[in-house]
Structure formats: C-alpha cells, structure tokens
Design a protein around this motif. Structure first.
Motif, mmCIF file in Angstrom:
data_model
loop_
_atom_site.group_PDB
_atom_site.id
_atom_site.type_symbol
_atom_site.label_atom_id
_atom_site.label_comp_id
_atom_site.label_asym_id
_atom_site.label_seq_id
_atom_site.Cartn_x
_atom_site.Cartn_y
_atom_site.Cartn_z
ATOM 1 N N ALA A 148 0.827 -1.204 0.000
ATOM 2 C CA ALA A 148 0.000 0.000 0.000
ATOM 3 C C ALA A 148 0.863 1.256 0.000
ATOM 4 C CB ALA A 148 -0.927 -0.007 1.217
ATOM 5 N N ARG A 149 1.928 1.249 0.784
ATOM 6 C CA ARG A 149 2.827 2.408 0.836
ATOM 7 C C ARG A 149 3.429 2.706 -0.532
ATOM 8 N NH1 ARG A 149 6.681 4.206 4.609
ATOM 9 N NH2 ARG A 149 5.740 4.627 6.625
ATOM 10 N N LEU A 150 3.772 1.658 -1.250
ATOM 11 C CA LEU A 150 4.440 1.827 -2.540
ATOM 12 C C LEU A 150 3.458 1.906 -3.710
ATOM 13 C CD1 LEU A 150 7.427 -0.648 -2.034
ATOM 14 C CD2 LEU A 150 7.409 1.838 -1.750
ATOM 15 N N GLY A 151 2.179 1.798 -3.415
ATOM 16 C CA GLY A 151 1.182 1.865 -4.469
ATOM 17 C C GLY A 151 1.193 0.660 -5.386
ATOM 18 N N ILE A 152 1.550 -0.478 -4.826
ATOM 19 C CA ILE A 152 1.611 -1.720 -5.595
ATOM 20 C C ILE A 152 0.440 -2.604 -5.186
ATOM 21 C CG2 ILE A 152 2.942 -3.813 -6.048
ATOM 22 C CD1 ILE A 152 5.455 -2.177 -5.419
#
Length: 302
Positions: A148-152
């Motif tokens: 989620a942090r990396l938008g993956i």
C-alpha cells in the motif's frame, strides 16, 4: 524527578545518540550479497536502524536534535544499502522474498527512491509465485502495508488478515507470552503504519488492548524485559486513550544506561560480554526506546 516531557525527550535523544555513535556496528558486511551469508543477521540491525530513524523523524517537529539524529541515521542506512542497489540485487536473486521491500518501504517517505526496485516489485507482486508463498498472518499484514505504501496492488483488506492473527483472536489475557507479545505489537505497528495512521487500529482491538496492556506492561517491567516492555508501551501510545502514566514511563526510562543504551533483558547483561555480544544485547531495545519515546510524546501521556 524530571518532568515527563523532558524524560521522554532525553530517553529518545540519548538512544539515538548511542546508535549514531556506534554506526560502524550497523554497517553491512562486504559480502552481504553472497548467498552463503545469513541475510537476517547481516541486514537486521541496519534495517531496524533505518525503520526507527524514519518513524522518529516523522514524529518530531523540525529543528530538534532528535529529528536531526534520526535523519542522519536514515541517510547512513540508505548509503549502506547502496542507495537501494543492495535491496534491488537481493530481490532479483530471491524473487519471492519480501524483506527487501519491507526494508525499502520506509525510505520513500524521505524522498529516497529506487525506481528499478519499485518496478521489479510491482511485477513480482502480480505473480502467482508471490501469492503462493506461505507467510504467518503478522507478516502478511506487514507486506500488505508495504504494498500500500508503494502503491503496488492488489492490496488485501487488513480486516481479512487480522482475524487470523493472535491479537485478532482476542485470546485470554493470561495466554500472552513473549512470542505472542512481539506478534501483537507488530500487528498494531502494521495496522497503524508504524504510528502514521493510528486510526488503522480497529476499535474492538483498541478496547481489548486498553483493558490488558496495563497488566502486560507491568509484567514485563517486573521481569526487566525492557525490549518487550518498550514495544508494548509504543503500542499503548497508539491507543485512542493511552493507559500508561508518567510513573510507568519513568520506570521504563530508568533502564537506560549512562551511555544511552537499553539492554533487551536485564539478566543478559554480563561483564564478560565481548563488544559484539554487548551490541547484540542492546541495539534492538535501544532503538525501541527511541521509537516508543517518540510515539509517546503526546498530551495524553506527558
């Protein structure tokens, strides 16, 4: 006795000063990419230094000594990791491993990015192999937070995962032991994104923790297990209404040595420890102290 605000500031600053002054001990071995090198032992101290530094820097206002120290520690860790190249090479060599991403995910918050690593991770996270790799629920929560942090994506609903964790089962409080303690603290850290999103902790879990954390913290303070006591106090600081008062924090802070270190467990400290052994006994609990003190420096606690 110093005012609680001063005591918490002193606890956190002295812990980071200890880490910064001993940064040589956090350096990676030159052969860290050799398959025969135990990756966990080689990377763990540096990874935890980076994670703690980013969280502390996030929590502190600009201009303070603790924030400057945290920034220095984070940049040191980034340089040690080859500005992401080491993690990229590790992930390329072990495509189903999650630890390179778990370490990397804190750095973009400081504007430190490695685009090829993110591109590789985005590809791997969509493979069948990635999703078929078995992990304990607490680790799944952590990996989902990283994605989620990396938008993956795709990212699973935390509620689906947390129900399978020890904490999500709302066990009888007497069943809590050291292993369960570390599992539940990390469940909370993942759910709240290491303090960035306290609202991520579901209300029923917050109520359960508020009821039993005082007894658990008291148990581990009495045992002089400063590492777990510190993690539990960090969890307490993330509750809507923290339960630990100034006296509890003072008792915990009293475990800090004159040099700023905090031993993981009091009984582990012996005069015959080698420098390497002494570092191993203290480094994690000292980083926990910096992390917990930073989270706890809020009006409800101080």
């Amino acid at each position: 006795m110093p005012h609680p605000v001063d005591a918490l500031d002193a606890l956190g600053v002295r812990a980071l000063e200890w880490a910064w002054s001993r940064r040589e001990w956090f350096r990676l071995p030159g052969d860290v990419l050799d398959p025969s090198v135990p990756v966990d032992g080689a990377l763990k101290p540096l990874a935890e230094l980076a994670q703690t530094a980013v969280v502390v820097r996030r929590s502190d206002p600009p201009g303070g000594r603790r924030r400057r120290l945290a920034g220095d520690c984070a940049r040191f860790a980034w340089d040690e990791l080859g500005r992401g190249d080491v993690l990229f090479d590790l992930l390329r060599a072990e495509p189903t491993a999650t630890y390179p991403l778990e370490i990397y995910a804190f750095f973009p918050e400081l504007g430190l990015r490695h685009r090829p690593l993110e591109e590789l991770a985005a590809f791997l996270a969509g493979t069948r192999a990635w999703h078929a790799t078995e992990q304990v629920p607490t680790r799944v929560l952590g990996v989902q937070r990283v994605l989620a942090r990396l938008g993956i994506g795709p990212v699973r609903d935390p509620a689906e995962v947390v129900g399978r964790t020890w904490l999500g089962g709302l066990p009888e409080p007497w069943a809590m032991d050291v292993h369960a303690g570390y599992a539940l603290t990390h469940d909370v850290f993942h759910l709240t994104d290491w303090g960035a999103r306290p609202e991520g902790l579901p209300a029923h879990l917050a109520d359960y923790l508020a009821a039993w954390l005082p007894a658990w913290v008291e148990t581990w303070l009495e045992e002089r297990h400063w590492d777990l006591a510190g993690e539990l106090l960090a969890v307490d600081a993330l509750l809507p209404r923290p339960t630990a008062g100034p006296d509890t924090w003072r008792r915990y802070a009293a475990a800090q040595r004159e040099d700023g270190s905090v031993p993981a467990v009091e009984s582990w400290v012996r005069p015959d420890l080698t420098p390497v052994e002494a570092f191993g006994v203290c480094y994690h609990a000292t980083l926990v102290a910096a992390f917990a003190a930073s989270l706890a420096r809020v009006p409800e606690v101080v």
